[in-house]
Design a protein around this motif. Structure first.
Motif, PDB file in Angstrom:
ATOM      1  N   LEU A 129       0.830  -1.209   0.000  1.00  0.00           N
ATOM      2  CA  LEU A 129       0.000   0.000   0.000  1.00  0.00           C
ATOM      3  C   LEU A 129       0.864   1.257   0.000  1.00  0.00           C
ATOM      4  O   LEU A 129       0.516   2.259  -0.626  1.00  0.00           O
ATOM      5  CB  LEU A 129      -0.935   0.002   1.206  1.00  0.00           C
ATOM      6  N   LEU A 130       1.995   1.201   0.678  1.00  0.00           N
ATOM      7  CA  LEU A 130       2.933   2.332   0.647  1.00  0.00           C
ATOM      8  C   LEU A 130       3.483   2.512  -0.764  1.00  0.00           C
ATOM      9  O   LEU A 130       3.600   3.636  -1.262  1.00  0.00           O
ATOM     10  CB  LEU A 130       4.075   2.095   1.637  1.00  0.00           C
ATOM     11  N   LYS A 131       3.808   1.408  -1.400  1.00  0.00           N
ATOM     12  CA  LYS A 131       4.335   1.482  -2.765  1.00  0.00           C
ATOM     13  C   LYS A 131       3.301   2.031  -3.739  1.00  0.00           C
ATOM     14  O   LYS A 131       3.646   2.704  -4.709  1.00  0.00           O
ATOM     15  CB  LYS A 131       4.801   0.097  -3.219  1.00  0.00           C
ATOM     16  N   GLY A 139       1.952   4.516  10.329  1.00  0.00           N
ATOM     17  CA  GLY A 139       2.178   4.583  11.762  1.00  0.00           C
ATOM     18  C   GLY A 139       1.816   3.282  12.459  1.00  0.00           C
ATOM     19  O   GLY A 139       1.183   2.398  11.876  1.00  0.00           O
ATOM     20  N   VAL A 140       2.235   3.164  13.718  1.00  0.00           N
ATOM     21  CA  VAL A 140       1.851   2.022  14.549  1.00  0.00           C
ATOM     22  C   VAL A 140       1.263   2.553  15.850  1.00  0.00           C
ATOM     23  O   VAL A 140       1.690   3.591  16.363  1.00  0.00           O
ATOM     24  CB  VAL A 140       3.035   1.072  14.850  1.00  0.00           C
ATOM     25  N   ILE A 148       8.557  -0.905  17.960  1.00  0.00           N
ATOM     26  CA  ILE A 148       8.674   0.263  17.079  1.00  0.00           C
ATOM     27  C   ILE A 148       9.980   0.194  16.293  1.00  0.00           C
ATOM     28  O   ILE A 148      10.013   0.426  15.082  1.00  0.00           O
ATOM     29  CB  ILE A 148       8.586   1.560  17.903  1.00  0.00           C
ATOM     30  N   LYS A 149      11.054  -0.142  16.976  1.00  0.00           N
ATOM     31  CA  LYS A 149      12.355  -0.254  16.310  1.00  0.00           C
ATOM     32  C   LYS A 149      12.351  -1.370  15.273  1.00  0.00           C
ATOM     33  O   LYS A 149      12.948  -1.244  14.189  1.00  0.00           O
ATOM     34  CB  LYS A 149      13.452  -0.495  17.349  1.00  0.00           C
ATOM     35  N   ARG A 150      11.674  -2.462  15.571  1.00  0.00           N
ATOM     36  CA  ARG A 150      11.604  -3.574  14.604  1.00  0.00           C
ATOM     37  C   ARG A 150      10.781  -3.174  13.383  1.00  0.00           C
ATOM     38  O   ARG A 150      11.146  -3.510  12.242  1.00  0.00           O
ATOM     39  CB  ARG A 150      11.002  -4.810  15.278  1.00  0.00           C
ATOM     40  N   VAL A 151       9.685  -2.444  13.587  1.00  0.00           N
ATOM     41  CA  VAL A 151       8.894  -1.953  12.457  1.00  0.00           C
ATOM     42  C   VAL A 151       9.763  -1.044  11.585  1.00  0.00           C
ATOM     43  O   VAL A 151       9.726  -1.127  10.349  1.00  0.00           O
ATOM     44  CB  VAL A 151       7.640  -1.203  12.954  1.00  0.00           C
ATOM     45  N   GLN A 152      10.547  -0.191  12.216  1.00  0.00           N
ATOM     46  CA  GLN A 152      11.466   0.679  11.492  1.00  0.00           C
ATOM     47  C   GLN A 152      12.390  -0.135  10.596  1.00  0.00           C
ATOM     48  O   GLN A 152      12.649   0.221   9.436  1.00  0.00           O
ATOM     49  CB  GLN A 152      12.313   1.491  12.478  1.00  0.00           C
ATOM     50  N   GLU A 153      12.920  -1.228  11.117  1.00  0.00           N
ATOM     51  CA  GLU A 153      13.844  -2.082  10.350  1.00  0.00           C
ATOM     52  C   GLU A 153      13.149  -2.695   9.138  1.00  0.00           C
ATOM     53  O   GLU A 153      13.684  -2.676   8.023  1.00  0.00           O
ATOM     54  CB  GLU A 153      14.397  -3.191  11.240  1.00  0.00           C
ATOM     55  N   ILE A 154      11.949  -3.223   9.368  1.00  0.00           N
ATOM     56  CA  ILE A 154      11.220  -3.890   8.273  1.00  0.00           C
ATOM     57  C   ILE A 154      10.865  -2.884   7.177  1.00  0.00           C
ATOM     58  O   ILE A 154      11.046  -3.155   5.982  1.00  0.00           O
ATOM     59  CB  ILE A 154       9.951  -4.580   8.811  1.00  0.00           C
ATOM     60  N   LEU A 155      10.369  -1.720   7.577  1.00  0.00           N
ATOM     61  CA  LEU A 155      10.028  -0.698   6.596  1.00  0.00           C
ATOM     62  C   LEU A 155      11.274  -0.172   5.896  1.00  0.00           C
ATOM     63  O   LEU A 155      11.262   0.068   4.675  1.00  0.00           O
ATOM     64  CB  LEU A 155       9.292   0.467   7.273  1.00  0.00           C
ATOM     65  N   GLU A 157      14.026  -1.690   5.185  1.00  0.00           N
ATOM     66  CA  GLU A 157      14.513  -2.649   4.184  1.00  0.00           C
ATOM     67  C   GLU A 157      13.769  -2.510   2.862  1.00  0.00           C
ATOM     68  O   GLU A 157      14.287  -2.877   1.799  1.00  0.00           O
ATOM     69  CB  GLU A 157      14.371  -4.077   4.725  1.00  0.00           C
ATOM     70  N   ALA A 158      12.555  -1.969   2.921  1.00  0.00           N
ATOM     71  CA  ALA A 158      11.747  -1.770   1.712  1.00  0.00           C
ATOM     72  C   ALA A 158      11.840  -0.338   1.193  1.00  0.00           C
ATOM     73  O   ALA A 158      11.150   0.031   0.241  1.00  0.00           O
ATOM     74  CB  ALA A 158      10.288  -2.133   1.998  1.00  0.00           C
ATOM     75  N   GLY A 159      12.672   0.490   1.842  1.00  0.00           N
ATOM     76  CA  GLY A 159      12.851   1.867   1.392  1.00  0.00           C
ATOM     77  C   GLY A 159      11.878   2.864   1.980  1.00  0.00           C
ATOM     78  O   GLY A 159      11.739   3.985   1.464  1.00  0.00           O
ATOM     79  N   PHE A 160      11.212   2.486   3.081  1.00  0.00           N
ATOM     80  CA  PHE A 160      10.262   3.387   3.728  1.00  0.00           C
ATOM     81  C   PHE A 160      10.675   3.622   5.176  1.00  0.00           C
ATOM     82  O   PHE A 160      11.572   2.972   5.691  1.00  0.00           O
ATOM     83  CB  PHE A 160       8.835   2.816   3.681  1.00  0.00           C
ATOM     84  N   LYS A 161      10.015   4.568   5.844  1.00  0.00           N
ATOM     85  CA  LYS A 161      10.273   4.816   7.259  1.00  0.00           C
ATOM     86  C   LYS A 161       8.962   4.943   8.021  1.00  0.00           C
ATOM     87  O   LYS A 161       7.913   5.251   7.439  1.00  0.00           O
ATOM     88  CB  LYS A 161      11.122   6.075   7.462  1.00  0.00           C
ATOM     89  N   LEU A 162       9.055   4.691   9.299  1.00  0.00           N
ATOM     90  CA  LEU A 162       7.902   4.884  10.179  1.00  0.00           C
ATOM     91  C   LEU A 162       7.729   6.374  10.427  1.00  0.00           C
ATOM     92  O   LEU A 162       8.668   7.060  10.818  1.00  0.00           O
ATOM     93  CB  LEU A 162       8.131   4.144  11.497  1.00  0.00           C
ATOM     94  N   ASP A 163       6.521   6.870  10.185  1.00  0.00           N
ATOM     95  CA  ASP A 163       6.259   8.302  10.319  1.00  0.00           C
ATOM     96  C   ASP A 163       5.642   8.683  11.646  1.00  0.00           C
ATOM     97  O   ASP A 163       5.747   9.843  12.078  1.00  0.00           O
ATOM     98  CB  ASP A 163       5.319   8.772   9.196  1.00  0.00           C
TER      99      ASP A 163
END
Length: 315
Positions: A129-131, A139-140, A148-155, A157-163
């Motif tokens: 959906l981000l793509k 957000g989470v 939160i830090k793990r979500v940051q890592e997963i996003l 890796e796909a070129g996105f960040k947690l906002d």
């Protein structure tokens, strides 16, 4: 046209479509039309809802009201709730599409994973959906600092960040602050959204031992037996508010603003919209903030919900 940098408060629609089950109200669309119009008149354009609120009735009400406002003049926040996921290939996309339809829009400004049911499972499913560009910010909600830090890592890796992060934060629940989540958000350019700033009305001054919450509502069950312990805090909020020409409720909002949070203020009445609009320029002193926190700590009231966790336990 995104106004997140300028926004000082977000208007919450958790109680919309409630039908007496949680908040003890049963307002129709005509009632919320007045609330919505007052918000737009005051330049308040940021709305927070979810499929889980009123079993999607909140989204439907807000979507109907949005029809006569230019979409680019609104900032809309809604959520994927894992416990409501269907059995489709991508339940996030399925729930998201339902939200788009109810909200009469083709994109969402802020889309959230509503709770931390399974970070490893759900976070990757939001990436398509981000793509697609249909989500402007991700957000989470109700996540610990580790999650939160793990979500940051997963996003990442796909070129996105947690906002954004959306957690319970009030004078009665500061565990997100104490766990370091607010500091982490500041350090990583993540907006911290604070919900239940007013503890569903318990910190507004409207309710007390002589005027409790409506009998039969969930709020009554949660808060009425705590009202005696909150008397000193309510009085202190009132006293400090008077120095700044703020109501008791506005002073509790001003505290959240002072912590660097973006407070979500639940609105079901025009007066509540006016309160939210009036608090944006307020500034409490460091001494006043410390006084409020000391009195709140002395109250010893725990308002962590059954769906939430003490964020300090993650440390």
């Amino acid at each position: 046209m995104y106004m997140t940098k300028q926004a000082k408060v977000v208007l919450g629609a958790w109680a919309w479509g409630d039908n007496n089950s949680y908040f003890g109200n049963n307002y129709d669309q005509a009632h919320f039309q007045e609330v919505y119009d007052e918000a737009i008149k005051n330049g308040l354009n940021f709305w927070d809802t979810a499929v889980a609120y009123g079993n999607s009735a909140s989204e439907t009400l807000l979507g109907n009201l949005m029809k006569n406002t230019l979409r680019e003049e609104l900032v809309i926040s809604t959520k994927f709730t894992p416990q409501m996921a269907d059995n489709s290939e991508n339940p996030i996309e399925s729930m998201f599409n339902g939200s788009l339809k109810r909200l009469n829009t083709d994109y969402i400004d802020y889309y959230w994973i509503h709770n931390d049911a399974d970070v490893e499972k759900w976070t990757p499913l939001i990436i398509p959906l981000l793509k697609s560009g249909k989500i402007k910010h991700v957000g989470v909600s109700n996540h610990t600092l580790t999650e939160i830090k793990r979500v940051q890592e997963i996003l990442g890796e796909a070129g996105f960040k947690l906002d954004a992060v959306q957690n319970h934060l009030s004078l009665l629940d500061r565990t997100s602050e104490q766990a370091g989540i607010l500091d982490y958000c500041k350090e990583n350019d993540i907006t911290f959204f604070a919900y239940m700033v007013l503890e569903q009305g318990a910190l507004t001054g409207k309710y007390n031992v002589d005027n409790p919450f409506p009998a039969g509502s969930v709020r009554a069950h949660v808060y009425n037996n705590k009202l005696p312990q909150l008397t000193d805090l309510i009085n202190t909020l009132h006293e400090i508010g008077q120095r700044h020409d703020l109501s008791t409720a506005q002073t509790a909002m001003a505290w959240a603003l002072a912590k660097g949070a973006l407070p979500i203020i639940g609105v079901t009445k025009v007066k509540q919209v006016d309160d939210a609009a009036g608090v944006a320029q307020s500034h409490l002193t460091t001494e006043e903030i410390e006084t409020l926190e000391e009195v709140a700590d002395k109250a010893g009231v725990n308002t962590i919900g059954s769906w939430e966790q003490d964020m300090r336990e993650d440390k």
